[in-house]
Design a protein around this motif. Structure first.
Motif, short mmCIF file in Angstrom:
data_model
loop_
_atom_site.label_atom_id
_atom_site.label_comp_id
_atom_site.label_asym_id
_atom_site.label_seq_id
_atom_site.Cartn_x
_atom_site.Cartn_y
_atom_site.Cartn_z
N ILE A 1 43.28 46.07 34.49
CA ILE A 1 43.29 47.21 33.57
C ILE A 1 43.87 46.74 32.24
O ILE A 1 44.95 46.15 32.18
CB ILE A 1 44.13 48.37 34.14
CG1 ILE A 1 43.56 48.82 35.48
CG2 ILE A 1 44.15 49.54 33.16
CD1 ILE A 1 44.41 49.85 36.20
N ASP A 2 43.13 47.01 31.18
CA ASP A 2 43.56 46.56 29.85
C ASP A 2 44.78 47.33 29.36
O ASP A 2 44.79 48.56 29.38
CB ASP A 2 42.40 46.72 28.84
CG ASP A 2 41.20 45.86 29.21
OD1 ASP A 2 41.42 44.75 29.72
OD2 ASP A 2 40.06 46.30 28.97
N THR B 1 40.26 51.06 30.06
CA THR B 1 39.15 50.11 30.23
C THR B 1 39.61 48.99 31.14
O THR B 1 40.81 48.82 31.38
CB THR B 1 38.68 49.54 28.88
OG1 THR B 1 39.78 48.83 28.27
CG2 THR B 1 38.20 50.63 27.95
N VAL B 2 38.65 48.21 31.61
CA VAL B 2 38.98 47.07 32.45
C VAL B 2 38.27 45.82 31.93
O VAL B 2 37.18 45.90 31.35
CB VAL B 2 38.59 47.29 33.94
CG1 VAL B 2 39.34 48.48 34.52
CG2 VAL B 2 37.09 47.47 34.09
N SER B 3 38.90 44.69 32.16
CA SER B 3 38.27 43.39 31.94
C SER B 3 37.99 42.79 33.30
O SER B 3 38.80 42.94 34.24
CB SER B 3 39.18 42.47 31.13
OG SER B 3 39.44 43.03 29.86
N THR B 4 36.86 42.09 33.43
CA THR B 4 36.44 41.62 34.75
C THR B 4 35.95 40.18 34.69
O THR B 4 35.18 39.81 33.79
CB THR B 4 35.31 42.50 35.32
OG1 THR B 4 35.72 43.87 35.31
CG2 THR B 4 34.97 42.09 36.75
N TYR C 1 40.29 35.66 32.45
CA TYR C 1 40.98 35.26 31.23
C TYR C 1 40.00 35.13 30.07
O TYR C 1 40.31 35.46 28.92
CB TYR C 1 41.74 33.96 31.45
CG TYR C 1 43.18 34.17 31.83
CD1 TYR C 1 44.21 33.90 30.94
CD2 TYR C 1 43.51 34.67 33.10
CE1 TYR C 1 45.53 34.11 31.30
CE2 TYR C 1 44.83 34.88 33.46
CZ TYR C 1 45.84 34.60 32.56
OH TYR C 1 47.14 34.81 32.92
N ALA C 2 38.81 34.64 30.37
CA ALA C 2 37.79 34.54 29.33
C ALA C 2 37.42 35.93 28.80
O ALA C 2 37.22 36.13 27.60
CB ALA C 2 36.55 33.83 29.86
N GLY D 1 38.18 39.88 23.93
CA GLY D 1 38.47 41.18 23.34
C GLY D 1 38.69 42.30 24.33
O GLY D 1 38.85 43.45 23.95
N ARG D 2 38.69 41.99 25.62
CA ARG D 2 38.88 42.98 26.68
C ARG D 2 37.69 43.93 26.78
O ARG D 2 36.77 43.88 25.98
CB ARG D 2 40.18 43.76 26.49
CG ARG D 2 41.44 42.91 26.62
CD ARG D 2 42.69 43.78 26.47
NE ARG D 2 43.89 43.04 26.80
CZ ARG D 2 44.54 42.24 25.96
NH1 ARG D 2 44.08 42.10 24.72
NH2 ARG D 2 45.63 41.61 26.34
#
Length: 297
Positions: A162-163, A244-247, A271-272, A277-278
């Motif tokens: 979760i960002d 928002t989420v990063s995956t 991590y990428a 920018g998430r």
């Protein structure tokens, strides 16, 4: 001798008719001959309703339990529900009367089974979200990956974070933060398939194993989850919380030895995504190795 036999039989019936356990005798074909009155409480059947019927009418097996065994099995009640019973079976001596060859004692263990199930649930799941905890997630994934290897089918893994979750907690409070964590699992399961495995493996980090799914397909699933979460609005103190989420996405390869190695590959892709920018999805193909610096807070 006959009088003594009659007294012995009377004592047996007195005992059988005043204990909570259900005592039955069976003939050589597994049919009920004697059924104690306690069958009414356990099964909902009056004894005469079972007389002459086969044992398999109330148990999942067509065969009677073997003499000298104690087994746990489910029994079907008159109302269609099922209960757990421990069944202790013994052989009767020849000439026991009325053709009975076995005596079985059914003890209701439904409460114990419910407790065992509850304890297992507590030990394997995250109490807040209902997803697998990290240890259980790794165990279940290990079993699935062994099947993947045998069947030579693709399997992929998503790692979601979760960002800026701390900022959300600071602004809206921990109650809102907890609800966001719950929504990751509850809403996610509406997108995912029943066979997909969901785990909470860190504070605000979740993993999803996708059996029979290629890297490209997993990327599309991750993007569907991302857009679904982006549209969610969680009622919170002082407003509405959005998140928002990063995956990161990785696919299982034959040279990988453990679930942890697969998680590391997905972590690299995560991590990428953070550094891009998430609120985005990145696969291991775009990772190019774990960045030297963590993404900005």
């Amino acid at each position: 001798a006959r009088a003594e036999l009659q007294r012995s039989e009377a004592r047996y019936r007195l005992l059988a008719e005043h204990v909570a356990d259900v005592i039955v005798t069976l003939d050589g074909e597994g049919r009920f001959l004697y059924v104690s009155p306690s069958a009414q409480a356990l099964l909902g059947y009056a004894p005469d309703e079972l007389a002459g019927r086969p044992l398999c009418d109330i148990t999942p097996s067509a065969e009677a339990p073997r003499p000298g065994t104690v087994v746990e099995l489910t029994v079907r009640c008159r109302d269609g529900t099922a209960r757990w019973a421990e069944v202790n079976t013994a052989a009767l001596p020849p000439g026991a009367g009325d053709g009975a060859v076995l005596v079985c004692v059914f003890r209701d263990i439904s409460a114990r089974k419910r407790l065992e199930s509850d304890l297992k649930h507590l030990a394997t799941t995250d109490g807040l979200t209902g997803a697998y905890n990290r240890r259980s997630f790794v165990e279940v994934c290990g079993q699935e990956l062994r099947r993947t290897h045998r069947r030579a089918r693709p399997t992929s893994l998503l790692l979601m974070d979760i960002d800026r979750f701390k900022r959300l907690n600071d602004r809206f409070g921990h109650a809102a933060g907890d609800e966001v964590l719950r929504q990751i699992v509850e809403t996610g399961r509406r997108v995912l398939r029943s066979e997909d495995v969901v785990g909470r493996i860190g504070g605000d980090e979740f993993a999803v194993l996708l059996p029979a799914t290629t890297l490209e397909q997993a990327g599309r699933v991750a993007e569907q989850l991302r857009t679904t979460y982006e549209r969610l609005a969680v009622p919170a103190r002082g407003g509405t919380a959005t998140f928002t989420v990063s995956t990161g996405v990785a696919e299982w390869k034959p040279h990988l030895r453990t679930v942890e190695e697969l998680l590391q590959r997905a972590d690299c892709a995560l991590y990428a995504a953070k550094n891009a920018g998430r609120n985005c999805v990145r696969t291991e193909e775009a990772c190019g190795g774990r960045p030297q610096q963590d993404p900005p807070p």
